[in-house]
Design a protein around this motif. Structure first.
Motif, PDB file in Angstrom:
ATOM      1  N   GLY A 100      39.084  48.929  37.117  1.00 34.22           N
ATOM      2  CA  GLY A 100      38.679  50.305  36.810  1.00 34.22           C
ATOM      3  C   GLY A 100      39.067  51.258  37.925  1.00 34.22           C
ATOM      4  N   LYS A 101      39.284  52.498  37.544  1.00 37.85           N
ATOM      5  CA  LYS A 101      39.637  53.518  38.537  1.00 37.85           C
ATOM      6  C   LYS A 101      38.418  54.395  38.809  1.00 37.85           C
ATOM      7  CE  LYS A 101      44.440  53.752  37.121  1.00 37.85           C
ATOM      8  NZ  LYS A 101      45.517  54.604  36.615  1.00 37.85           N
ATOM      9  N   ASP A 102      38.292  54.781  40.070  1.00 34.26           N
ATOM     10  CA  ASP A 102      37.211  55.691  40.429  1.00 34.26           C
ATOM     11  C   ASP A 102      37.554  57.101  39.966  1.00 34.26           C
ATOM     12  OD1 ASP A 102      35.624  53.778  41.623  1.00 34.26           O
ATOM     13  OD2 ASP A 102      36.500  54.074  43.618  1.00 34.26           O
ATOM     14  N   GLU A 155      37.392  45.338  39.275  1.00 31.04           N
ATOM     15  CA  GLU A 155      38.308  45.991  40.207  1.00 31.04           C
ATOM     16  C   GLU A 155      39.426  46.740  39.471  1.00 31.04           C
ATOM     17  OE1 GLU A 155      37.626  46.176  43.404  1.00 31.04           O
ATOM     18  OE2 GLU A 155      35.850  44.960  43.014  1.00 31.04           O
TER      19      GLU A 155
END
Length: 135
Positions: free
Chosen positions: A82-84, A80
């Motif tokens: 990580g960034k999109d 969770e």
């Protein structure tokens, strides 16, 4: 024994002889290239066909499991964090609106087409630069 018949065009011209062809001060025209065969002219079609076949066959073996980096992130509990990406053209190698393997196949074919167009345009640009530099 009979003597061979010789013609003026088959006799070798000796240096300094008066029968040497006159020399022209105009430069000779460049030779015209021989016509290319069908495969030599359209080799890129064969390349695209091979890439399409590979994409279609590889899509049947695509796994729905997470890849190595995603798998480690899940195991370590930071998936969770990580960034999109700001945008996704083909999210998870699929085409929205299509299901299953056909979605992956279409995404692969779209990717092949995009790469082909980019490389083709880059090749045209570089050829134009080379031609302009030679003039």
């Amino acid at each position: 024994m009979s003597e061979p018949i010789t013609t003026p065009s088959s006799d070798p011209v000796q240096p300094g002889s008066s029968s040497a062809p006159p020399t022209s001060s105009a430069p000779a025209a460049p030779p015209t290239p021989a016509p290319l065969g069908l495969l030599a002219r359209y080799w890129w079609v064969a390349g695209l066909a091979i890439a399409a076949v590979v994409a279609i066959l590889a899509a049947n073996f695509a796994s729905g499991d997470p890849d190595g980096l995603d798998s480690v992130a899940i195991q370590k509990g930071f998936e969770e964090a990580g960034k999109d990406a700001g945008f996704q053209v083909l999210p998870d190698y699929t085409i929205p609106g299509f299901d299953g393997t056909i979605s992956t196949v279409i995404a692969g074919l779209v990717g092949i087409a995009v790469v082909f167009v980019l490389v083709f345009l880059l090749g045209r640009l570089l050829a134009r630069r080379r031609r302009d530099a030679a003039v």
